[in-house]
Design a protein around this motif. Structure first.
Motif, mmCIF file in Angstrom:
data_model
loop_
_atom_site.group_PDB
_atom_site.id
_atom_site.type_symbol
_atom_site.label_atom_id
_atom_site.label_comp_id
_atom_site.label_asym_id
_atom_site.label_seq_id
_atom_site.Cartn_x
_atom_site.Cartn_y
_atom_site.Cartn_z
ATOM 1 N N VAL A 20 1.059 -1.354 0.186
ATOM 2 C CA VAL A 20 -0.281 -0.296 -0.237
ATOM 3 C C VAL A 20 0.842 1.125 -0.317
ATOM 4 O O VAL A 20 0.697 2.015 -0.827
ATOM 5 N N LYS A 21 1.951 1.364 0.723
ATOM 6 C CA LYS A 21 2.366 2.570 1.135
ATOM 7 C C LYS A 21 3.336 3.287 -0.165
ATOM 8 O O LYS A 21 3.321 4.211 -0.327
ATOM 9 N N PRO A 22 3.986 2.153 -1.045
ATOM 10 C CA PRO A 22 4.667 2.579 -1.872
ATOM 11 C C PRO A 22 3.852 3.069 -3.022
ATOM 12 O O PRO A 22 4.399 3.565 -4.217
ATOM 13 N N LEU A 23 3.024 2.283 -3.095
ATOM 14 C CA LEU A 23 1.265 3.161 -4.651
ATOM 15 C C LEU A 23 0.752 3.906 -3.995
ATOM 16 O O LEU A 23 0.039 4.782 -5.070
ATOM 17 N N CYS A 24 0.401 4.283 -2.542
ATOM 18 C CA CYS A 24 -1.174 5.217 -2.755
ATOM 19 C C CYS A 24 -0.307 6.563 -2.083
ATOM 20 O O CYS A 24 0.783 6.607 -0.863
ATOM 21 N N ASP A 25 -0.650 7.481 -2.457
ATOM 22 C CA ASP A 25 0.181 9.144 -2.076
ATOM 23 C C ASP A 25 -1.214 9.676 -1.148
ATOM 24 O O ASP A 25 -0.636 10.403 -0.390
ATOM 25 N N ASP A 26 -2.505 8.863 -0.790
ATOM 26 C CA ASP A 26 -3.787 9.015 0.337
ATOM 27 C C ASP A 26 -3.882 8.228 0.618
ATOM 28 O O ASP A 26 -4.263 7.343 -0.657
ATOM 29 N N VAL A 27 -4.448 8.198 1.574
ATOM 30 C CA VAL A 27 -4.767 6.702 2.524
ATOM 31 C C VAL A 27 -6.189 8.037 3.603
ATOM 32 O O VAL A 27 -5.663 8.400 3.575
ATOM 33 N N MET A 28 -7.178 7.324 3.946
ATOM 34 C CA MET A 28 -8.698 7.440 4.611
ATOM 35 C C MET A 28 -8.765 6.076 5.175
ATOM 36 O O MET A 28 -9.799 5.869 4.240
ATOM 37 N N ALA A 29 -8.902 6.052 6.831
ATOM 38 C CA ALA A 29 -9.705 5.297 6.973
ATOM 39 C C ALA A 29 -10.897 5.762 7.706
ATOM 40 O O ALA A 29 -10.472 6.688 8.397
ATOM 41 N N VAL A 30 -11.641 4.977 8.327
ATOM 42 C CA VAL A 30 -12.724 5.838 8.431
ATOM 43 C C VAL A 30 -13.949 4.229 9.432
ATOM 44 O O VAL A 30 -14.044 3.016 9.328
#
Length: 153
Positions: A100-110
């Motif tokens: 996940v971290k190498p591919l994503c520039d933004d993550v939001m968890a709810v």
């Protein structure tokens, strides 16, 4: 995986994670994106998970338009402790750090607690729509109360 009978009312912990894949990764490395989705979906086998699925988002509406997400994970847990166990599990940490971290520039968890009537696992082919919004007031007092309540829980 646990399911409840269709007429039983149960409390469930909902967990939604929105991901924004970096533009260059999605264009140039689609196999890495598929690996991320497959890795996330494999977490469905963890004991604390009632239901988990991940995939591309079909449509996004957001304000401001610059807030965009490309993929989503939706999961259900019987308790907050189960969600916490999942979050700390070695398999989850490994997927997040390596895929996940190498591919994503933004993550939001709810996360939230919901009262469900019916099965805890959606029928195959079901569609889901989630709408997240922020309620604003004139003085910001209610926002601060909600933030403190969230941190306390």
């Amino acid at each position: 995986m646990a399911t409840s009978p269709p007429t039983e009312k149960s409390e469930i912990v909902e967990h939604v994670v929105l991901f924004n894949i970096k533009d260059e990764e999605e264009e140039h490395h689609p196999s890495k994106v598929n690996d991320m989705i497959n890795g996330l979906n494999a977490l469905n086998s963890l004991d604390s998970v009632v239901y988990l699925t991940a995939g591309p988002i079909l449509r996004t509406r957001s304000l401001p338009p610059s807030l965009k997400f490309t993929h989503m994970l939706h999961a259900r847990y019987l308790t907050r402790a189960d969600l916490s166990h999942y979050s700390l599990h070695d398999a989850h940490v490994s997927v997040v750090n390596s895929l996940v971290k190498p591919l994503c520039d933004d993550v939001m968890a709810v996360d939230w607690s919901a009262q469900l009537v019916g099965p805890t696992i959606p029928r195959p082919g079901s569609g889901m729509r989630f709408t997240f919004f922020k309620v604003e007031d004139d003085d910001g007092v209610e926002d601060e109360r909600q933030r403190k309540r969230f941190l306390r829980d």
